[in-house]
Scaffold this motif. Structure first.
Motif, PDB file in Angstrom:
ATOM      1  N   GLU A  65      67.940-122.283  12.218  1.00 15.93           N
ATOM      2  CA  GLU A  65      66.557-122.689  12.458  1.00 15.93           C
ATOM      3  C   GLU A  65      66.196-124.013  11.799  1.00 15.93           C
ATOM      4  OE1 GLU A  65      64.167-119.380  11.248  1.00 15.93           O
ATOM      5  OE2 GLU A  65      65.232-117.968  12.564  1.00 15.93           O
ATOM      6  N   SER A 111      68.513-126.494  12.979  1.00 17.27           N
ATOM      7  CA  SER A 111      68.369-126.481  14.440  1.00 17.27           C
ATOM      8  C   SER A 111      69.708-126.420  15.160  1.00 17.27           C
ATOM      9  CB  SER A 111      67.576-127.719  14.918  1.00 17.27           C
ATOM     10  OG  SER A 111      66.282-127.735  14.351  1.00 17.27           O
ATOM     11  N   GLY A 155      70.999-123.595  16.189  1.00 16.16           N
ATOM     12  CA  GLY A 155      70.906-122.528  17.181  1.00 16.16           C
ATOM     13  C   GLY A 155      71.692-121.306  16.742  1.00 16.16           C
ATOM     14  N   TYR A 156      71.303-120.140  17.278  1.00 17.04           N
ATOM     15  CA  TYR A 156      71.906-118.880  16.827  1.00 17.04           C
ATOM     16  C   TYR A 156      73.360-118.739  17.258  1.00 17.04           C
ATOM     17  CZ  TYR A 156      67.010-117.756  16.016  1.00 17.04           C
ATOM     18  OH  TYR A 156      65.716-117.780  15.591  1.00 17.04           O
ATOM     19  N   TRP A 201      70.465-114.045  18.151  1.00 14.56           N
ATOM     20  CA  TRP A 201      70.798-114.577  19.478  1.00 14.56           C
ATOM     21  C   TRP A 201      70.500-113.547  20.567  1.00 14.56           C
ATOM     22  CZ3 TRP A 201      75.567-113.534  22.454  1.00 14.56           C
ATOM     23  CH2 TRP A 201      75.644-114.301  23.621  1.00 14.56           C
ATOM     24  N   GLY A 213      65.970-119.884  21.797  1.00 21.46           N
ATOM     25  CA  GLY A 213      67.417-120.005  21.814  1.00 21.46           C
ATOM     26  C   GLY A 213      68.160-118.693  21.882  1.00 21.46           C
TER      27      GLY A 213
END
Length: 262
Positions: A158, A161, A163-164, A210, A218
């Motif tokens: 996060e 940035s 992403g998962y 995710w 995301g």
């Protein structure tokens, strides 16, 4: 001087089942915390209180055991996973502590636990959890690995940035490198175990986020109910198998106990 109570080793053998259930438990910890907090409307404070009480009860059962009992051990792991997530979430969401700070604080807390453990016991091996004192050190370390993993996973996914899914890939690659280092004898067994154990937490958390987070954030938008149920059922099924087969039971508890005090 009072002699510490000795038991058979109360931690399972590190098999493929151990790592599978560990990742499943960490994923449940992430999604279940969100489920209780947001979907059921308990809020962070009440969710933390309820889970802390349940965890204390499970830990009491675990400490009273004289040997490794799969359902007791893994129940504590799952509940501590949820509590570790909630501790980090409380610090970040309720108290506004930046993820960078929480990550650093829990890293220091974990390091301090290992230092105190080693200074007092001269070992960090999970094959010698045969006294109450060592068990306290062990579960304190487990709690801090979960809190640290949650903070580090959220920081990478996060704040940075990434992403998962990409974060999960980074942590999986790091675990693979640790495994390779152990195979090539570049890392000792104890160091490799704890390094991999720490990293499986953000791996599971990233996978959980995710799956559950909205697509705009995301994720796949599956919500928290479905993933929590699937991973929990899978965990229960594997624990039931291990209870019946004893495939991960310590092979020579008496020998392990004897080695523990050398």
């Amino acid at each position: 001087m009072k002699i510490a109570r000795r038991t058979a080793n109360k931690v399972p053998e590190v098999t493929v089942y151990f790592w599978i259930i560990k990742v499943l438990a960490t994923t449940v910890g992430e999604t279940a915390a969100d489920l209780l907090n947001m979907n059921l409307g308990l809020g962070l404070t009440w969710t933390t209180i309820v889970m802390a009480v349940l965890t204390a009860a499970a830990v009491t059962l675990q400490f009273r055991a004289e040997r490794y009992v799969p359902w007791r051990y893994w129940l504590v792991v799952i509940l501590v996973s949820v509590v570790g997530t909630l501790i980090t979430d409380n610090l970040v969401d309720n108290f506004g502590v930046p993820l960078e700070v929480t990550t650093a604080v829990f890293a220091v807390a974990l390091a301090a636990t290992f230092i105190l453990w080693y200074r007092g016991e001269r070992t960090l091996s999970i094959h010698t959890i045969v006294t109450t004192k060592r068990e306290w050190y062990y579960w304190a370390a487990i709690l801090f690995t979960f809190a640290l993993g949650t903070a580090a996973g959220d920081l990478l996914a996060e704040r940075v940035s990434l992403g998962y899914l990409a974060s999960a890939g980074v942590f999986a690659a790091a675990i693979a490198l640790i495994g390779l280092g152990y195979r090539l004898r570049l890392l000792g067994a104890v160091l490799a175990f704890w390094a991999a154990y720490v990293l499986t937490r953000p791996l599971g958390a990233s996978v959980g986020d995710w799956l559950s987070q909205p697509r705009d954030n995301g994720g796949l938008g599956l919500g928290t109910v479905g993933p929590s149920a699937v991973f929990l059922v899978a965990s229960v099924a594997l624990v039931a198998y291990l209870t019946r087969s004893r495939a991960d039971a310590t092979r020579e508890p008496a020998a392990a106990a004897a080695r523990a005090f050398r």
